[in-house]
Write an enzyme that holds these catalytic residues in place. Structure first.
Site, mmCIF file in Angstrom:
data_model
loop_
_atom_site.group_PDB
_atom_site.id
_atom_site.type_symbol
_atom_site.label_atom_id
_atom_site.label_comp_id
_atom_site.label_asym_id
_atom_site.label_seq_id
_atom_site.Cartn_x
_atom_site.Cartn_y
_atom_site.Cartn_z
ATOM 1 C CG HIS A 134 -0.497 0.337 2.482
ATOM 2 N ND1 HIS A 134 0.105 -0.591 3.286
ATOM 3 C CD2 HIS A 134 -0.475 1.501 3.180
ATOM 4 C CE1 HIS A 134 0.466 -0.007 4.421
ATOM 5 N NE2 HIS A 134 0.130 1.271 4.384
ATOM 6 C CE LYS A 190 1.722 4.930 3.345
ATOM 7 N NZ LYS A 190 0.693 5.337 4.279
ATOM 8 C CD GLU A 249 4.004 1.534 11.863
ATOM 9 O OE1 GLU A 249 2.767 1.564 11.838
ATOM 10 O OE2 GLU A 249 4.662 0.512 11.656
ATOM 11 C CG ASP A 303 4.512 -5.593 9.648
ATOM 12 O OD1 ASP A 303 3.590 -6.016 8.907
ATOM 13 O OD2 ASP A 303 4.350 -4.651 10.447
ATOM 14 C CG HIS A 314 5.467 -1.006 3.702
ATOM 15 N ND1 HIS A 314 4.613 -1.422 2.707
ATOM 16 C CD2 HIS A 314 4.853 -1.297 4.873
ATOM 17 C CE1 HIS A 314 3.514 -1.929 3.265
ATOM 18 N NE2 HIS A 314 3.642 -1.874 4.565
ATOM 19 C CE LYS A 318 1.977 6.267 10.228
ATOM 20 N NZ LYS A 318 2.144 4.871 9.917
HETATM 21 C C1 BG6 Z 1 1.365 -2.422 7.319
HETATM 22 C C2 BG6 Z 1 2.016 -3.144 8.451
HETATM 23 O O1 BG6 Z 1 1.724 -2.994 6.097
HETATM 24 O O2 BG6 Z 1 1.785 -1.068 7.331
HETATM 25 C C3 BG6 Z 1 1.682 -2.484 9.772
HETATM 26 O O3 BG6 Z 1 1.567 -4.490 8.466
HETATM 27 C C4 BG6 Z 1 2.029 -1.024 9.733
HETATM 28 O O4 BG6 Z 1 2.359 -3.113 10.847
HETATM 29 C C5 BG6 Z 1 1.419 -0.369 8.506
HETATM 30 O O5 BG6 Z 1 1.525 -0.422 10.915
HETATM 31 C C6 BG6 Z 1 1.899 1.060 8.368
HETATM 32 O O6 BG6 Z 1 1.168 1.662 7.336
HETATM 33 P P1 BG6 Z 1 0.912 3.226 7.323
HETATM 34 O O7 BG6 Z 1 0.214 3.468 6.035
HETATM 35 O O8 BG6 Z 1 0.091 3.535 8.532
HETATM 36 O O9 BG6 Z 1 2.261 3.869 7.419
#
Ligand code: BG6
Length: 530
Positions: free
Chosen positions: A214, A218, A252, A271, A276, A387
């Site tokens: 995902h 962004k 985070e 994770d 990411h 964050k």
């Molecule tokens: C997810 C992870 O893919 O991304 C989570 O499994 C994490 O652990 C999250 O909290 C973070 O996504 P974002 O969009 O909030 O930065």
């Protein structure tokens, strides 16, 4: 109605928090194809109305366009229905196939079918065609292999026939299109990812499988490509002669949020880092693609990921840090003061002696002409002070006039991915009133307010792209494989390290001080994000 989105895992968190709210926001913006029906599939019995009510509550809580507007809901709700079924059970999925076939036949009979639909991405069809099916696996990753093979064997997904056997990386015009979206993590190491891919490729072609990350949806991650290659000034500077090092942080504040059991089998590398963070780095480090087409972009990303220098066990020992948050005291999950914060090992679903890291830091290199010798430093962790996701490119300080204090003001280009989506360039400017004194200041561009439109949520963009067959923001197999090739030796080396090498850190801090080591050992300062 012409196309169907089937979400497996309809009562799960992802559906509730991300997928349906994203679809609702698309509806509110008028972007959801008119010809789309959404079926949630889950094991428990649930009436359509009850499913819609639950989804309305979710949209009220989680949609970008909240609270739900009755007029928008009035258009959106009739698209939603619920089907009781189990994606790992063949007979259940054969029933679903017959159910879909009946619906598709009724639609084409009742509405004149595909003939009445204009193809090509206009507002009415939104780029979908009669009979298109998109299956979303919002289910636990260990169920993917069975689910994928059941989707194929049941005939719910037909393998695309168009084109050569060697599938192009971008979707071709085989209509109606059957596509499958899988969430990350795709496998848990190199071998399991290869096995999973083999199962997937036995029922689908590469251009039918949409591996989601995902972060790629962004806007600020997409901006990395736009900013690097949409401006001609960067290319001459974007290499080892001018760039000293790069720092990427994904911090985070949240802990496990009820996902302890999942996290025990994942940890921070699986994770966040394998997907990411390496995806972000691939966009920072890739060569210029021949075009913005999915295959061109993904090929260059896979190529640069393939040039990551593999780490030996000794490199892992010296240049990585693994850590876990201990118990602490501070603002609670709701921001209340003075709460006791459970350590990772106290989280539900976590073993009391767990060795699973919730924080990682490392130094890595790309072994290619552009980047040889340029260190890239990564850090990612849960329960940190803020964050923040940010990439900073530190330029070399060569051949410029010395103004004394400029030494403290290196040129740094920072992409703030979230929050406060922005980018800034740190430059030296003259201090007013002083005879040629200079200071470092930021030239900053902020997304907020710069455009009339709000930034869409990642899942809005990605769902729309998957429905239309646009694969640029999805991860190709070559990228996944290259990322696992790099990460698996680190996982293996960490597994063999003695428990004493797992550092503990205080919740609400910036992680263990040892985390700075990969950066500090080389005379660099870890970027302060507070
Ligand atoms: C997810 C992870 O893919 O991304 C989570 O499994 C994490 O652990 C999250 O909290 C973070 O996504 P974002 O969009 O909030 O930065």
């Amino acid at each position: 109605m012409a196309a169907t989105l089937v979400i497996f895992g309809a009562s799960g968190d992802l559906t509730k928090r991300k997928l349906v709210p994203a679809l609702y926001s698309l509806e509110a913006e008028g972007l959801l194809p008119d010809a789309l029906e959404v079926i949630g599939v889950g094991r428990s019995p649930l009436a359509d109305e009850a499913f819609r009510d639950a989804m309305r509550d979710s949209c009220d809580l989680f949609a970008r366009r909240k609270p739900v507007l009755p007029a928008v809901w009035g258009r959106f709700a009739p698209r939603l229905s619920y089907y009781q079924g189990d994606v790992t059970d063949l007979s259940s999925m054969e029933r679903l196939r017959r159910f879909l076939e009946q619906k598709e036949a009724a639609r084409s009979g009742g509405q004149g079918g595909a003939a009445t639909l204009r193809d090509g991405g206009d507002r009415a069809t939104g780029g979908v065609t009669a009979g298109d099916r998109l299956f979303y696996l919002a289910i636990p990753p260990d169920a993917y292999p069975v689910a994928l093979s059941v989707l194929g064997v049941s005939g719910l997904v037909a393998r695309a026939r168009a084109g050569s056997r060697r599938a192009p990386a971008v979707s071709v015009a085989s209509r109606p299109a059957h596509r499958v979206v899988v969430e990350k993590p795709f496998g848990r190491d190199l071998e399991s990812a290869r096995n999973l891919n083999a199962v997937a490729m036995s029922v689908l072609r590469e251009d039918q499988l949409y591996r989601i990350d995902h972060y790629l949806g962004k806007e600020t991650v997409q901006n990395l490509l736009a900013f690097r290659f949409g401006n001609s000034i960067w290319e001459p500077l974007w290499n080892r002669s001018h760039i000293d090092h790069v720092q990427l942080t994904a911090a985070e504040t949240i802990g496990m949020e009820g996902r302890g059991a999942f996290y025990e089998s994942a940890g921070i590398l699986r994770d966040m880092v394998q997907n990411h963070l390496l995806q972000i780095l691939s966009l920072v480090a890739m060569e210029r693609p021949a075009s913005t087409a999915a295959d061109a972009v993904r090929r260059q990303k896979a190529k640069v990921l393939g040039s990551l220098r593999p780490m030996t066990a000794e490199d892992v020992r010296r240049w990585t840090v693994r850590a876990q948050y201990g118990p602490g005291h501070g603002p609670g999950p709701g921001g209340q003061e003075g709460q006791d914060i459970p350590g990772y090992r106290q989280e539900p679903g976590v073993a009391p002696d767990s060795q699973v890291p919730t924080f990682a830091a490392m130094r890595l290199f790309f072994d290619n002409r552009r980047w040889r010798g340029v260190p890239f430093y990564l850090r990612a962790g849960k329960r940190l002070a803020a964050k923040v996701t940010e990439v900073s490119v530190f330029f070399r300080q060569t051949s410029r006039l010395s103004f004394g204090s400029t030494a403290k003001a290196p040129n740094v280009l920072t992409f703030r991915i979230q929050p406060d989506e922005s980018l800034s360039l740190h430059v030296a400017v003259k201090v007013p009133g002083e005879p040629l004194g200079v200071a470092g200041k930021d030239m900053t561009f902020r997304y907020q307010g710069a455009f009339p439109k709000e930034l869409p949520e990642a899942y809005e963009t990605l769902l729309l792209d998957a429905l239309r067959g646009e694969a640029r923001l999805f991860v190709s197999w070559d990228e996944v494989e290259a990322a696992w090739k790099f990460i698996t030796p680190i996982l293996d080396a960490w597994d063999k390290q003695p428990p004493s090498t797992l550092v503990s850190y205080t919740p609400g801090s910036w992680g263990p001080t040892a985390a700075d080591i990969p950066v500090k050992n080389e005379g660099h300062e870890c970027r302060n994000l507070s």
